[in-house]
Motif scaffolding. Structure first.
Motif, PDB file in Angstrom:
ATOM      1  N   LEU A 136       3.278   1.726  -7.219  1.00  0.00           N
ATOM      2  CA  LEU A 136       2.843   0.480  -7.858  1.00  0.00           C
ATOM      3  C   LEU A 136       1.833   0.768  -8.991  1.00  0.00           C
ATOM      4  O   LEU A 136       2.070   1.655  -9.798  1.00  0.00           O
ATOM      5  N   PHE A 191      -6.417   2.491  -2.616  1.00  0.00           N
ATOM      6  CA  PHE A 191      -5.576   2.408  -1.425  1.00  0.00           C
ATOM      7  C   PHE A 191      -4.511   3.499  -1.497  1.00  0.00           C
ATOM      8  O   PHE A 191      -3.873   3.677  -2.550  1.00  0.00           O
ATOM      9  N   TYR A 230      -0.465  -9.639  -5.041  1.00  0.00           N
ATOM     10  CA  TYR A 230       0.162  -8.817  -6.084  1.00  0.00           C
ATOM     11  C   TYR A 230       0.545  -9.692  -7.272  1.00  0.00           C
ATOM     12  O   TYR A 230       0.833 -10.883  -7.111  1.00  0.00           O
ATOM     13  N   TRP A 288       9.272   2.548   4.954  1.00  0.00           N
ATOM     14  CA  TRP A 288       9.511   3.015   3.595  1.00  0.00           C
ATOM     15  C   TRP A 288      10.616   4.052   3.533  1.00  0.00           C
ATOM     16  O   TRP A 288      10.369   5.236   3.398  1.00  0.00           O
ATOM     17  N   HIS A 332      -4.235 -10.232   0.401  1.00  0.00           N
ATOM     18  CA  HIS A 332      -3.393  -9.448  -0.522  1.00  0.00           C
ATOM     19  C   HIS A 332      -2.843 -10.369  -1.595  1.00  0.00           C
ATOM     20  O   HIS A 332      -2.386 -11.473  -1.293  1.00  0.00           O
ATOM     21  N   GLU A 389      -1.206   4.949   0.759  1.00  0.00           N
ATOM     22  CA  GLU A 389      -0.320   4.732   1.904  1.00  0.00           C
ATOM     23  C   GLU A 389       0.701   5.869   1.997  1.00  0.00           C
ATOM     24  O   GLU A 389       1.061   6.489   0.983  1.00  0.00           O
ATOM     25  N   GLU A 429      -5.283  -5.588  -1.351  1.00  0.00           N
ATOM     26  CA  GLU A 429      -4.161  -5.047  -2.136  1.00  0.00           C
ATOM     27  C   GLU A 429      -3.964  -5.977  -3.321  1.00  0.00           C
ATOM     28  O   GLU A 429      -3.792  -7.182  -3.149  1.00  0.00           O
ATOM     29  N   ASN A 446      -2.668  -4.850   9.514  1.00  0.00           N
ATOM     30  CA  ASN A 446      -2.375  -5.111   8.104  1.00  0.00           C
ATOM     31  C   ASN A 446      -1.225  -6.106   8.026  1.00  0.00           C
ATOM     32  O   ASN A 446      -0.217  -5.947   8.730  1.00  0.00           O
ATOM     33  N   GLU A 447      -1.377  -7.116   7.218  1.00  0.00           N
ATOM     34  CA  GLU A 447      -0.315  -8.119   7.052  1.00  0.00           C
ATOM     35  C   GLU A 447       0.290  -8.467   8.420  1.00  0.00           C
ATOM     36  O   GLU A 447       1.507  -8.338   8.642  1.00  0.00           O
ATOM     37  N   GLN A 487      -1.396   1.316  -5.767  1.00  0.00           N
ATOM     38  CA  GLN A 487      -2.019   2.278  -4.899  1.00  0.00           C
ATOM     39  C   GLN A 487      -2.535   3.429  -5.762  1.00  0.00           C
ATOM     40  O   GLN A 487      -2.192   3.512  -6.932  1.00  0.00           O
ATOM     41  N   LEU A 516       3.776   6.333   1.639  1.00  0.00           N
ATOM     42  CA  LEU A 516       4.848   5.562   1.012  1.00  0.00           C
ATOM     43  C   LEU A 516       5.271   6.332  -0.232  1.00  0.00           C
ATOM     44  O   LEU A 516       4.397   6.680  -1.052  1.00  0.00           O
ATOM     45  N   TRP A 531       3.144  -5.571  -9.621  1.00  0.00           N
ATOM     46  CA  TRP A 531       4.311  -5.081  -8.860  1.00  0.00           C
ATOM     47  C   TRP A 531       5.511  -5.478  -9.705  1.00  0.00           C
ATOM     48  O   TRP A 531       5.980  -6.602  -9.657  1.00  0.00           O
ATOM     49  N   GLY A 589      -1.583  -0.511   4.431  1.00  0.00           N
ATOM     50  CA  GLY A 589      -0.232  -0.938   4.286  1.00  0.00           C
ATOM     51  C   GLY A 589       0.578  -1.062   5.591  1.00  0.00           C
ATOM     52  O   GLY A 589       0.084  -0.901   6.702  1.00  0.00           O
ATOM     53  N   CYS A 590       1.824  -1.420   5.353  1.00  0.00           N
ATOM     54  CA  CYS A 590       2.755  -1.604   6.473  1.00  0.00           C
ATOM     55  C   CYS A 590       2.771  -0.371   7.381  1.00  0.00           C
ATOM     56  O   CYS A 590       2.916  -0.483   8.604  1.00  0.00           O
TER      57      CYS A 590
HETATM   58  O1  AHR Z   1       1.560  -1.667  -1.135  1.00  0.00           O
HETATM   59  C1  AHR Z   1       2.858  -1.785  -0.654  1.00  0.00           C
HETATM   60  C2  AHR Z   1       2.960  -2.733   0.526  1.00  0.00           C
HETATM   61  O2  AHR Z   1       2.656  -4.029   0.111  1.00  0.00           O
HETATM   62  C3  AHR Z   1       2.003  -2.495   1.672  1.00  0.00           C
HETATM   63  O3  AHR Z   1       2.467  -1.550   2.560  1.00  0.00           O
HETATM   64  C4  AHR Z   1       1.928  -3.840   2.332  1.00  0.00           C
HETATM   65  O4  AHR Z   1       0.687  -4.067   2.943  1.00  0.00           O
HETATM   66  C5  AHR Z   1       2.198  -4.803   1.194  1.00  0.00           C
HETATM   67  O5  AHR Z   1       3.188  -5.717   1.523  1.00  0.00           O
END
Ligand code: AHR
Length: 518
Positions: free
Chosen positions: A380, A56, A273, A129, A271, A58, A324, A205-206, A375, A60, A328, A103-104
């Motif tokens: 992360l 993944f 983490y 971000w 997702h 992003e 995801e 996403n989310e 990612q 970010l 984290w 991602g976001c």
């Molecule tokens: O991977 C970081 C963020 O974590 C992503 O943008 C989001 O989808 C999740 O909350």
């Protein structure tokens, strides 16, 4: 899932002595714990899809800019702007699938911003971000080129949050329609005559959070509306992935599937983490144990979500996607300041987490369709870390090395392993088979116990084997810009004799043995 009791047998006991002939020379002290496993080489679980080793990227921090992408005019060696060393490392490892641009970020990304002459592309604010200015110099064409360079299947995440069905539908046509339509000709004018043939499409996403803060029924209505327009263009039928739950939230999955009224998505993205109390390089053993124990919950959630999907007519066809995952940790402000948002080092502890995850996916190969660790660079639990856009330093992390240890499982049939511990700090194992090759992977996540692993093979005989290991006695050991090869894969000794395969797993190690069967 309950953790079974560890079978502690000292190497010096009678039982172990009967195996002495198999052991070249004990490498451990008397406190080594014997771990006996049975590998049922004919008890098939399911094919290990290469997509279980997905990734993944992003927009970010420094994942894309300064990570994968340095720009065509950079003094850092690059291929059309893509960091050369990253392309080489990722190509060598093999990236089966790459999800982008979030991602976001995906739910506020407008794909038209990232096509056409770079100097004309608009600058936008990345609201999720850090409010940084996004130059859009890395867009759809650059992403597809990267995928081609590293031979990854592209997976585009569409904008449901601030976008429209028309915008996403046009992106699909732009990417996939061969020629003749305005959008296909625009793609050709931008340098790509041939269609990109993108199969995987995320529909938001989310959506319960940064993707629009919706309730499941609201998202279901939107999902259905978007899906009407996301059609086959030029022979490429999109595989539509709906925004699924955070972890085990079955309320979200049920709410969504009840309300899509039979227009089921092809895949459901979840997702999960593995959060951590400490900064990446200063974990305590207690906090490591806490973090690694989360994989038990991940397993429960996968089983639960699968059961929910299977409960719907046609629900069995929906692919469960762990979109995801990864550790984290507490993000160190000094690292973020230097290297960008969510920059995180990967240590021996992170390697154990990667190994536990990949073992789990092998064991649940029949329940999962795709898994993407977050990612791919710098952010992360990444495969590579880079020192910034101006530096050519690009380091393979401990997580990279674990993915390389598991590469031999791709496309093989997962088979049952009996006797492993259900959760850390016990031994974790998985096995897969293809033809006369058996691949065994082990993780010893314990901070203070060394294991000797003896596998009894049922259904096959072992002829010979090789093994490799990633190990460090320091849970915070890592590959840094100064010492890029501090923790790397080493050749490891494995004893193979008929139905027995034996190898030592020191505390905090991940290993794979490849065994030729007779
Ligand atoms: O991977 C970081 C963020 O974590 C992503 O943008 C989001 O989808 C999740 O909350």
């Amino acid at each position: 899932m309950k953790r079974s009791l560890s079978r502690r047998e000292f190497v010096a006991t009678g039982a172990a002595a009967s195996l002495a002939a198999l052991v070249p020379r004990p490498v451990f002290a008397d406190s080594t714990i014997m771990q006996r496993l049975v590998v049922h080489t004919d008890a098939e679980i399911g094919k290990i899809s290469p997509e279980l080793h997905g990734h993944f990227a992003e927009h970010l921090g420094s994942c894309v800019y300064g990570g994968l992408w340095v720009g065509k005019n950079s003094k850092v060696p690059n291929i059309n702007g893509h960091r050369k060393l990253a392309v080489e490392y990722l190509g060598e490892l093999g990236v089966p699938v790459l999800r982008w641009p979030g991602g976001c970020y995906a739910d506020d990304y407008h794909w038209r911003d990232g096509i056409g002459p770079v100097e004309k592309r608009p600058k936008r604010v990345n609201i999720h971000w850090g409010g940084t200015v996004e130059t859009n110099s890395f867009g759809t064409h650059e992403f597809i080129e990267l995928c081609r360079l590293i031979k990854a299947e592209p997976y585009l995440a569409g904008n449901v949050g601030s976008g429209s069905p028309q915008e996403m539908r046009d992106w699909v046509e732009y990417c996939n329609y061969p020629r003749g339509s305005d959008l296909a000709e625009e793609r050709a004018a931008n340098g790509a005559r041939e269609p990109f043939k993108v199969r995987y499409w995320g529909v938001g996403n989310e959506s319960w959070g940064c993707g629009g803060n919706m309730r499941p029924e609201e998202y279901a209505t939107l999902y259905r509306r978007f899906a009407v327009y996301l059609k086959e263009f030029g022979g490429t039928t999109p595989y539509l992935i709906a925004s699924g739950p955070s972890g085990g939230d079955i309320g979200w999955s049920r709410g969504l599937l009840d309300k899509v009224r039979g227009d089921f998505p092809d895949g459901l993205s979840m997702h999960y983490y593995e959060g951590g109390e400490d900064a990446a390089t200063s974990f305590t053993a207690a906090h490591m144990n806490q973090q690694l124990a989360i994989f038990e919950k991940v397993e429960e959630c996968i089983l639960l979500q699968r059961a929910v999907l299977d409960g719907y007519p046609e629900g069995r066809k929906i692919g469960l996607i762990l979109d995801e995952w990864g550790v984290w940790d507490r993000i160190a402000p000094e690292d973020e300041k230097k290297y960008g948002s969510l920059w995180q080092q990967s240590t021996m502890r992170s390697a154990l987490a990667a190994g536990l995850g990949l073992n789990l996916f092998n064991r649940l190969a029949d329940k999962l369709y795709m898994c993407n660790i977050a990612q791919i660079v710098n952010v992360l639990q990444s495969l590579l870390i880079t020192e910034g856009a101006e530096s050519d330093k690009c380091v393979r992390t401990t997580t990279y090395h674990v993915f390389s240890l598991f590469k031999a499982h791709r496309s093989k049939m997962a088979v049952r392993v009996q006797g492993q511990e259900a959760s850390p700090p016990g031994l974790s194992a998985s096995a897969s088979k293809s033809g006369n090759e058996l691949v065994l992977s082990f993780v010893n996540p314990s901070a203070d116990e060394d294991f000797r692993v003896v596998c009894t093979l049922v259904g096959s005989n072992a002829q010979e084997g090789t093994a490799e290991i990633l190990h460090d006695t320091d849970l915070n050991a890592c590959n840094s810009f100064e010492k890029p090869n501090a923790v790397v894969v080493q050749k490891h000794s494995v004893k193979v004799d008929g139905s027995k395969v034996q190898l030592d797993m020191p505390r905090m190690s991940v290993a794979t043995a490849v065994v030729r069967l007779g």
